[in-house]
Design a protein around this motif. Structure first.
Motif, PDB file in Angstrom:
ATOM      1  N   GLU A 226     -57.783-110.024 -12.750  1.00 21.21           N
ATOM      2  CA  GLU A 226     -57.500-109.028 -11.709  1.00 21.21           C
ATOM      3  C   GLU A 226     -58.736-108.331 -11.153  1.00 21.21           C
ATOM      4  OE1 GLU A 226     -52.986-107.750 -13.103  1.00 21.21           O
ATOM      5  OE2 GLU A 226     -54.682-106.519 -13.770  1.00 21.21           O
ATOM      6  N   LYS A 227     -59.839-108.333 -11.908  1.00 21.46           N
ATOM      7  CA  LYS A 227     -61.001-107.535 -11.495  1.00 21.46           C
ATOM      8  C   LYS A 227     -62.235-108.359 -11.157  1.00 21.46           C
ATOM      9  CE  LYS A 227     -58.709-103.736 -12.339  1.00 21.46           C
ATOM     10  NZ  LYS A 227     -58.269-102.827 -11.238  1.00 21.46           N
ATOM     11  N   THR A 228     -62.151-109.684 -11.286  1.00 21.33           N
ATOM     12  CA  THR A 228     -63.295-110.530 -10.943  1.00 21.33           C
ATOM     13  C   THR A 228     -62.840-111.685 -10.054  1.00 21.33           C
ATOM     14  OG1 THR A 228     -63.211-112.248 -12.679  1.00 21.33           O
ATOM     15  CG2 THR A 228     -64.102-110.094 -13.310  1.00 21.33           C
ATOM     16  N   ASP A 229     -63.829-112.424  -9.559  1.00 20.53           N
ATOM     17  CA  ASP A 229     -63.540-113.627  -8.786  1.00 20.53           C
ATOM     18  C   ASP A 229     -63.530-114.862  -9.678  1.00 20.53           C
ATOM     19  OD1 ASP A 229     -63.438-112.225  -6.370  1.00 20.53           O
ATOM     20  OD2 ASP A 229     -65.617-112.375  -6.104  1.00 20.53           O
ATOM     21  N   HIS A 230     -63.604-114.652 -10.988  1.00 21.82           N
ATOM     22  CA  HIS A 230     -63.730-115.755 -11.932  1.00 21.82           C
ATOM     23  C   HIS A 230     -62.447-115.953 -12.727  1.00 21.82           C
ATOM     24  CE1 HIS A 230     -67.845-115.441 -10.741  1.00 21.82           C
ATOM     25  NE2 HIS A 230     -68.022-114.275 -11.357  1.00 21.82           N
ATOM     26  N   VAL A 231     -62.445-116.995 -13.536  1.00 22.09           N
ATOM     27  CA  VAL A 231     -61.322-117.281 -14.423  1.00 22.09           C
ATOM     28  C   VAL A 231     -61.697-117.064 -15.880  1.00 22.09           C
ATOM     29  CG1 VAL A 231     -59.802-119.124 -15.311  1.00 22.09           C
ATOM     30  CG2 VAL A 231     -60.164-118.888 -12.857  1.00 22.09           C
ATOM     31  N   PHE A 232     -62.937-117.362 -16.268  1.00 22.76           N
ATOM     32  CA  PHE A 232     -63.295-117.441 -17.684  1.00 22.76           C
ATOM     33  C   PHE A 232     -64.614-116.715 -17.938  1.00 22.76           C
ATOM     34  CE2 PHE A 232     -62.208-120.876 -21.069  1.00 22.76           C
ATOM     35  CZ  PHE A 232     -62.406-119.960 -22.105  1.00 22.76           C
ATOM     36  N   LEU A 233     -64.594-115.747 -18.868  1.00 28.67           N
ATOM     37  CA  LEU A 233     -65.812-115.083 -19.325  1.00 28.67           C
ATOM     38  C   LEU A 233     -65.915-115.219 -20.837  1.00 28.67           C
ATOM     39  CD1 LEU A 233     -65.875-111.717 -17.303  1.00 28.67           C
ATOM     40  CD2 LEU A 233     -67.075-113.849 -16.789  1.00 28.67           C
ATOM     41  N   ILE A 234     -67.154-115.321 -21.343  1.00 26.31           N
ATOM     42  CA  ILE A 234     -67.347-115.510 -22.774  1.00 26.31           C
ATOM     43  C   ILE A 234     -68.425-114.577 -23.316  1.00 26.31           C
ATOM     44  CG2 ILE A 234     -66.686-117.942 -22.622  1.00 26.31           C
ATOM     45  CD1 ILE A 234     -69.704-118.618 -22.949  1.00 26.31           C
ATOM     46  N   GLY A 235     -68.376-114.380 -24.640  1.00 28.43           N
ATOM     47  CA  GLY A 235     -69.473-113.775 -25.377  1.00 28.43           C
ATOM     48  C   GLY A 235     -69.885-112.382 -24.941  1.00 28.43           C
ATOM     49  N   ALA A 236     -71.200-112.126 -25.039  1.00 26.36           N
ATOM     50  CA  ALA A 236     -71.743-110.784 -24.824  1.00 26.36           C
ATOM     51  C   ALA A 236     -71.465-110.266 -23.416  1.00 26.36           C
ATOM     52  CB  ALA A 236     -73.248-110.790 -25.095  1.00 26.36           C
ATOM     53  N   SER A 237     -71.552-111.138 -22.430  1.00 27.05           N
ATOM     54  CA  SER A 237     -71.299-110.696 -21.055  1.00 27.05           C
ATOM     55  C   SER A 237     -69.844-110.294 -20.865  1.00 27.05           C
ATOM     56  CB  SER A 237     -71.663-111.812 -20.067  1.00 27.05           C
ATOM     57  OG  SER A 237     -73.051-112.088 -20.119  1.00 27.05           O
ATOM     58  N   ALA A 238     -68.953-110.994 -21.527  1.00 27.53           N
ATOM     59  CA  ALA A 238     -67.541-110.627 -21.462  1.00 27.53           C
ATOM     60  C   ALA A 238     -67.313-109.266 -22.111  1.00 27.53           C
ATOM     61  CB  ALA A 238     -66.682-111.693 -22.141  1.00 27.53           C
ATOM     62  N   LEU A 239     -67.991-109.012 -23.232  1.00 25.18           N
ATOM     63  CA  LEU A 239     -67.857-107.711 -23.889  1.00 25.18           C
ATOM     64  C   LEU A 239     -68.365-106.590 -22.976  1.00 25.18           C
ATOM     65  CD1 LEU A 239     -68.982-108.492 -27.549  1.00 25.18           C
ATOM     66  CD2 LEU A 239     -66.689-107.871 -26.769  1.00 25.18           C
ATOM     67  N   GLU A 240     -69.486-106.822 -22.310  1.00 22.19           N
ATOM     68  CA  GLU A 240     -70.020-105.817 -21.392  1.00 22.19           C
ATOM     69  C   GLU A 240     -69.033-105.557 -20.257  1.00 22.19           C
ATOM     70  OE1 GLU A 240     -73.956-105.047 -18.549  1.00 22.19           O
ATOM     71  OE2 GLU A 240     -73.822-106.832 -19.832  1.00 22.19           O
ATOM     72  N   PHE A 241     -68.445-106.614 -19.738  1.00 25.68           N
ATOM     73  CA  PHE A 241     -67.441-106.465 -18.684  1.00 25.68           C
ATOM     74  C   PHE A 241     -66.266-105.637 -19.181  1.00 25.68           C
ATOM     75  CE2 PHE A 241     -63.336-108.187 -17.202  1.00 25.68           C
ATOM     76  CZ  PHE A 241     -63.367-107.756 -15.876  1.00 25.68           C
ATOM     77  N   CYS A 242     -65.787-105.905 -20.390  1.00 30.53           N
ATOM     78  CA  CYS A 242     -64.651-105.163 -20.943  1.00 30.53           C
ATOM     79  C   CYS A 242     -64.969-103.677 -21.081  1.00 30.53           C
ATOM     80  CB  CYS A 242     -64.250-105.743 -22.302  1.00 30.53           C
ATOM     81  SG  CYS A 242     -63.526-107.397 -22.218  1.00 30.53           S
ATOM     82  N   ARG A 243     -66.185-103.368 -21.507  1.00 30.94           N
ATOM     83  CA  ARG A 243     -66.585-101.959 -21.608  1.00 30.94           C
ATOM     84  C   ARG A 243     -66.598-101.309 -20.227  1.00 30.94           C
ATOM     85  NH1 ARG A 243     -70.248-104.244 -25.492  1.00 30.94           N
ATOM     86  NH2 ARG A 243     -69.669-103.573 -27.610  1.00 30.94           N
ATOM     87  N   ASP A 244     -67.122-102.029 -19.245  1.00 29.95           N
ATOM     88  CA  ASP A 244     -67.168-101.498 -17.883  1.00 29.95           C
ATOM     89  C   ASP A 244     -65.766-101.223 -17.338  1.00 29.95           C
ATOM     90  OD1 ASP A 244     -69.914-101.668 -17.903  1.00 29.95           O
ATOM     91  OD2 ASP A 244     -70.002-103.551 -16.779  1.00 29.95           O
ATOM     92  N   GLN A 245     -64.779-102.002 -17.805  1.00 33.15           N
ATOM     93  CA  GLN A 245     -63.406-101.821 -17.348  1.00 33.15           C
ATOM     94  C   GLN A 245     -62.675-100.731 -18.125  1.00 33.15           C
ATOM     95  OE1 GLN A 245     -62.243-103.369 -14.567  1.00 33.15           O
ATOM     96  NE2 GLN A 245     -64.375-104.073 -14.479  1.00 33.15           N
ATOM     97  N   GLY A 246     -63.324-100.159 -19.121  1.00 35.58           N
ATOM     98  CA  GLY A 246     -62.721 -99.078 -19.888  1.00 35.58           C
ATOM     99  C   GLY A 246     -61.673 -99.527 -20.885  1.00 35.58           C
ATOM    100  N   LEU A 247     -61.715-100.803 -21.297  1.00 29.48           N
ATOM    101  CA  LEU A 247     -60.749-101.279 -22.285  1.00 29.48           C
ATOM    102  C   LEU A 247     -61.005-100.639 -23.637  1.00 29.48           C
ATOM    103  CD1 LEU A 247     -60.509-105.114 -21.516  1.00 29.48           C
ATOM    104  CD2 LEU A 247     -59.124-103.238 -20.609  1.00 29.48           C
ATOM    105  N   ALA A 248     -59.941-100.439 -24.393  1.00 23.79           N
ATOM    106  CA  ALA A 248     -60.064 -99.848 -25.727  1.00 23.79           C
ATOM    107  C   ALA A 248     -60.783-100.807 -26.662  1.00 23.79           C
ATOM    108  CB  ALA A 248     -58.683 -99.513 -26.278  1.00 23.79           C
ATOM    109  N   PHE A 249     -61.762-100.286 -27.407  1.00 26.72           N
ATOM    110  CA  PHE A 249     -62.509-101.067 -28.386  1.00 26.72           C
ATOM    111  C   PHE A 249     -62.234-100.535 -29.787  1.00 26.72           C
ATOM    112  CE2 PHE A 249     -64.584-102.979 -24.948  1.00 26.72           C
ATOM    113  CZ  PHE A 249     -65.487-103.950 -25.378  1.00 26.72           C
TER     114      PHE A 249
END
Length: 321
Positions: free
Chosen positions: A119-142
């Motif tokens: 819903e928030k990117t133009d992509h389908v698949f994110l992995i690893g450290a960059s995916a974690l950074e994206f999740c933090r930017d989206q305010g997801l609970a950790f």
């Protein structure tokens, strides 16, 4: 089985290759049924309020991720290096929009990470450290690693590593594949699927199975079906299991039940693809085939009755919800 046009259908799974009957206590069996019922109720409440199939599968999978008994989110298995690496995917049958993540540990609910990618990117698949950074930017609970720890999964890792050292034959399928998933048809006839997993016990670090691979462990298309798989991920990927079921329906005009069983029993099993799928069709029908000892599974339709099963047995009605 089928459902009438204006009704809804939700099917869930908590993994195939279940705990062997000989090792299952009545108390533990009751706990698994209770966990499945909670997930069904979470999704049912969305659909009964005319919510979307996408919201329903998300809610159901979140409930399964929060339940330590299942191999996803809290209670995920460990890699051979003693780390947890989680994968998840969602797909919307209305337009084939999809999102997936892999190799994560931190987001409380990996399925929300997958949905954010969709819903928030133009992509389908994110992995690893960059995916974690994206999740933090989206305010997801950790959560801290201690939140995801369970003694059962840690002990399973130690047992599996010990077996490898001695060359012992590990016939316990529950150690080899475990996943959670949900598929749904809402009252408007829209389909969706979501899948989440910790992978295989003692897997190689960095290994990704079928769960986050669109067309393998997760698939949804309003014209055919929604599918979530659980099993030997490498085989599910090689045979594009979810998409294959949809293709048999689209091009060979197979029913959902015929298509799902053909893939699980006639294609995956001979290739070593132990496991199963849950699937919901455009007409509200559902299929729950598996080719191993069992599959934690459940279904609810507009009648509101929660139905669950573990082994090769009829679904059990829980009318006292």
């Amino acid at each position: 089985m089928t459902s009438s046009d204006n009704n809804f259908t939700l099917a869930i799974h908590g993994g195939a290759g279940t705990i062997l009957r000989s090792k299952m206590t009545p108390e533990r069996e009751a706990a698994y049924h209770a966990g499945l019922r909670r997930a069904l109720e979470a999704g049912r409440s969305v659909l009964a309020s005319d919510g979307t199939a996408l919201d329903a599968v998300t809610a159901a999978v979140m409930a399964l991720e929060d339940e330590p008994l299942f191999n996803a989110g809290r209670g995920a298995v460990y890699t051979s290096a003693g780390k947890q690496e989680m994968d998840a995917a969602v797909m919307d049958g209305r337009n084939r929009a999809a999102g997936a993540v892999a190799g994560l540990c931190g987001p409380r609910n990996p399925v929300l990470a997958a949905r954010a990618v969709m819903e928030k990117t133009d992509h389908v698949f994110l992995i690893g450290a960059s995916a974690l950074e994206f999740c933090r930017d989206q305010g997801l609970a950790f959560e801290e690693p201690s939140y995801f720890f369970t003694e059962q999964r840690w002990n399973a890792l130690q047992e599996t590593l010990a077996m490898r050292q001695t060359g012992a034959d590990d016939r316990d399928e529950s150690r080899k594949h475990g996943t959670v998933g949900a598929v749904a048809r809402d009252r408007k006839g829209n389909l969706a699927a979501a899948t989440s997993t910790g992978g295989m016990t003692a897997k190689m670090p960095g290994r990704v199975g079928d769960s986050p691979v669109i067309g393998a462990g997760t698939w949804a298309d309003n014209e055919t079906c929604a599918v979530s798989g659980t099993g030997h991920g490498e085989i599910f990927i090689r045979y594009a299991a979810g998409h294959e079921i949809a293709s048999l329906m689209r091009y060979a005009r197979r029913s959902l039940e015929e298509a799902a069983r053909t893939v699980v029993v006639d294609m995956l099993a001979p290739a070593g693809g132990s496991g199963g799928v849950i699937a919901v069709g455009q007409d509200g029908s559902f299929a729950l085939p598996f080719n191993c000892a069992g599959m934690y599974r459940g279904v609810v339709t507009a009648d509101g009755i929660l139905r669950t099963a573990i082994y090769d047995e009829p679904l059990i009605d829980h009318k006292d919800r």
